[in-house]
Scaffold this motif. Structure first.
Motif, PDB file in Angstrom:
ATOM      1  N   ALA A 173      19.293 -16.272  49.266  1.00 36.48           N
ATOM      2  CA  ALA A 173      19.713 -17.522  49.919  1.00 36.48           C
ATOM      3  C   ALA A 173      21.012 -17.307  50.680  1.00 36.48           C
ATOM      4  O   ALA A 173      21.842 -16.480  50.304  1.00 36.48           O
ATOM      5  CB  ALA A 173      19.892 -18.619  48.876  1.00 36.48           C
ATOM      6  N   LYS A 174      21.171 -18.072  51.738  1.00 34.38           N
ATOM      7  CA  LYS A 174      22.410 -18.007  52.502  1.00 34.38           C
ATOM      8  C   LYS A 174      22.621 -19.327  53.239  1.00 34.38           C
ATOM      9  O   LYS A 174      21.710 -20.148  53.358  1.00 34.38           O
ATOM     10  CB  LYS A 174      22.372 -16.849  53.491  1.00 34.38           C
ATOM     11  N   GLY A 175      23.865 -19.518  53.724  1.00 33.05           N
ATOM     12  CA  GLY A 175      24.177 -20.725  54.472  1.00 33.05           C
ATOM     13  C   GLY A 175      23.942 -21.988  53.663  1.00 33.05           C
ATOM     14  O   GLY A 175      24.252 -22.062  52.468  1.00 33.05           O
ATOM     15  N   LYS A 176      23.350 -22.969  54.318  1.00 31.53           N
ATOM     16  CA  LYS A 176      23.116 -24.261  53.676  1.00 31.53           C
ATOM     17  C   LYS A 176      22.196 -24.119  52.466  1.00 31.53           C
ATOM     18  O   LYS A 176      22.351 -24.810  51.461  1.00 31.53           O
ATOM     19  CB  LYS A 176      22.520 -25.225  54.698  1.00 31.53           C
ATOM     20  N   GLY A 177      21.244 -23.215  52.555  1.00 36.97           N
ATOM     21  CA  GLY A 177      20.321 -23.016  51.447  1.00 36.97           C
ATOM     22  C   GLY A 177      20.998 -22.478  50.207  1.00 36.97           C
ATOM     23  O   GLY A 177      20.465 -22.590  49.098  1.00 36.97           O
ATOM     24  N   LEU A 178      22.180 -21.900  50.370  1.00 36.30           N
ATOM     25  CA  LEU A 178      22.939 -21.367  49.246  1.00 36.30           C
ATOM     26  C   LEU A 178      23.959 -22.387  48.737  1.00 36.30           C
ATOM     27  O   LEU A 178      24.033 -22.677  47.541  1.00 36.30           O
ATOM     28  CB  LEU A 178      23.654 -20.078  49.677  1.00 36.30           C
ATOM     29  N   PHE A 179      24.730 -22.960  49.666  1.00 36.59           N
ATOM     30  CA  PHE A 179      25.855 -23.822  49.260  1.00 36.59           C
ATOM     31  C   PHE A 179      25.425 -25.233  48.865  1.00 36.59           C
ATOM     32  O   PHE A 179      25.993 -25.808  47.940  1.00 36.59           O
ATOM     33  CB  PHE A 179      26.892 -23.877  50.390  1.00 36.59           C
ATOM     34  N   LEU A 180      24.433 -25.796  49.558  1.00 37.03           N
ATOM     35  CA  LEU A 180      24.080 -27.187  49.289  1.00 37.03           C
ATOM     36  C   LEU A 180      23.532 -27.395  47.877  1.00 37.03           C
ATOM     37  O   LEU A 180      23.970 -28.324  47.175  1.00 37.03           O
ATOM     38  CB  LEU A 180      23.086 -27.696  50.340  1.00 37.03           C
TER      39      LEU A 180
END
Length: 502
Positions: A456-463
């Motif tokens: 996961a990365k970006g929004k898929g990681l942080f959200l």
């Protein structure tokens, strides 16, 4: 020394007219000498008939910023509306704002020095002097008579002013009316066909024809002093050199100058600030954004934020940095007061509140928090929590919410955030649990391991992480949240969404 001695050094704002013969010579000489020895002295003279609002507070601030010596005086001659509790609130507001007064009352207990309601004997001496010299007279006109006269003048296209009906009553007529039980007001006899000129510190040269003023009341029928009179007398007796007040008082100034000239008392220099408008362009009121200072204090505004907003409300500073009182005072310049109305914008105040919170040290921020919040935050986490507050909160109520999120077990997630967490899937949160176990308090190691396990990365990681840990879209950066959360609480929140994903 006579009144002519006061002309020797003309004040920069005022044209000094030749004085009339001295009526109270010794007091005038003494006051002139005292004034020459004193520094610039300003005053704030509120009437305690309600809570202090933005307009009052700005007047007080400008006066405190300009004066080398700052006087507080309570103008409580309106016995029906003045209240002791409003004096209490006023003193509390000024102290909270950090506006020090060098002279004035320290408590709400009325005394003879700074409460006008206790200064009747002082005013009486000057009433007597005016009457004895034919410069004031008793008026028996009733409110109804005055209203009828006013309507007739307006209907004829004339400015409403007193007709002088009682100006020529002889002593026998006055005695007869008194014997009938009539209590007169006392009117000041305005000289005819003269001009009152003065140099206003904001608006420049001012000129008023005395024939447009009309004889005005200086003592009410109940014996209390009218504003025009006691306000001017006290400014003179208390050595006030400069009066900064709202432009709604501009038309009062020629009346007061006439009174002071008649009594050969020193006149202060006047500067009339622009009015304050609300967010709709109308004069500021409760309807369009006005707040009492007590309300702002209760909401959690810092006095530093209020001072910086008010100091720029109709006044310009070169710097947009937040400044303490001493810095604001050092850079305050009367020539930078604008003539146009100033507009109060709550977002402007919030801007300064943000800067005040960001710059506050722990000793300032901690007592600003509500007691319940302070009780919830562990002492060893307080410094980290205050860092979060500085970057994310404007008011104590917002800090309350973050304290519950970070230090209470129950978490109420926003519906869309709960959905975002569930949408990440069980595998994501199982990987997050493993990464947290291995990384401990090292957030960078945690994120590196989670990325490696899930891709996961970006929004898929942080959200999904933000959703699981706080239940909110916004807030502190994720590393600060990760580090401040108790490890057991962090693990429970990650684990909760492994179950919800099933």
């Amino acid at each position: 020394m006579t009144g002519e001695a006061n002309q020797a050094a003309p004040r920069p704002w005022a044209k000094v007219a030749p004085p009339k013969p001295l009526l109270l010579k010794f007091p005038a000489i003494l006051l002139s000498f005292i004034a020459s020895m004193n520094p610039t002295k300003t005053r704030f003279a509120p009437s305690p008939t309600g809570l202090m609002h933005i307009g009052n507070a700005r007047t007080a601030l400008f006066s405190a910023l300009y004066g080398e010596s700052f006087l507080l005086r309570i103008e409580d001659t309106d016995a029906e509306r003045s209240r002791r509790e409003f004096v209490d609130e006023l003193l509390a507001d000024l102290r909270w704002m950090g506006l020090p007064w060098q002279e004035g009352p320290q408590t709400a207990e009325p005394g003879p020095d700074y409460f006008q309601s206790r200064r009747g004997a002082v005013y009486q001496r000057y009433y007597d002097a005016l009457e004895q010299n034919g410069l004031a007279y008793p008026c028996f006109c009733t409110p109804r008579e005055l209203e009828i006269s006013r309507k007739i003048q307006l209907s004829s296209g004339q400015p409403p002013r007193y007709t002088g009906k009682c100006a020529h009553l002889n002593p026998e007529e006055v005695a007869r009316k008194r014997a009938e039980g009539l209590e007169p007001t006392l009117r000041f006899k305005v000289p005819k066909r003269e001009t009152v000129e003065f140099l206003d510190g904001v608006r420049g040269p001012q000129k008023f024809a005395t024939d447009d003023i009309g004889d005005f009341i200086i003592r009410r029928a109940d014996g209390s002093a009218a504003f025009f009179f006691c306000n001017a007398i006290d400014d003179a007796l208390m050595g006030v050199t400069h009066v900064l007040r709202g432009e709604d008082h501009l038309a009062n100034t020629p009346r007061q100058l006439l009174v002071l000239k008649a009594l050969d008392l020193p006149a202060p220099q006047y500067a009339h600030n622009s009015l304050i408008l609300g967010d709709d362009g109308a004069p500021l009121s409760k309807r369009n954004g006005s707040r009492s200072i007590a309300q702002l204090r209760e909401e959690g505004y810092f006095p530093l934020a209020l001072l910086n907003m008010l100091a720029r409300l109709g006044h310009h500073y070169d710097s947009e940095d937040i400044m303490d009182f001493a810095a604001l005072k050092a850079r305050f310049d009367l020539s930078r007061l604008g003539k146009s109305p100033a507009r109060f914008d709550i977002d402007h105040l919030k801007h300064w509140q943000q800067l005040a919170v960001r710059s506050a040290d722990p000793a300032t921020l901690k007592p600003w928090l509500h007691a319940e919040t302070r009780a919830l935050v562990p002492e060893d986490q307080l410094a980290a929590f205050l860092d979060i507050v500085r970057s994310n909160c404007l008011f104590p109520a917002e800090a309350d919410g973050w304290a519950r999120i970070l230090f209470a077990d129950e978490l109420k997630a926003e519906p869309d955030m709960a959905a975002a967490a569930r949408g990440a899937g069980e595998a994501f949160f199982l990987a997050a649990l493993d990464a947290a176990t291995l990384a401990g308090a090292d957030f960078d190691a945690f994120m590196k391991a989670l990325k490696a396990k899930t891709g996961a990365k970006g929004k898929g990681l942080f959200l999904p992480l933000r959703a699981a840990l706080t239940g909110r879209h916004d807030g502190p950066e994720l590393g600060a949240l990760y580090r401040i959360l108790d490890p057991a609480r962090l693990h429970r929140r990650l684990a909760e969404f492994t179950y919800e994903s099933e």
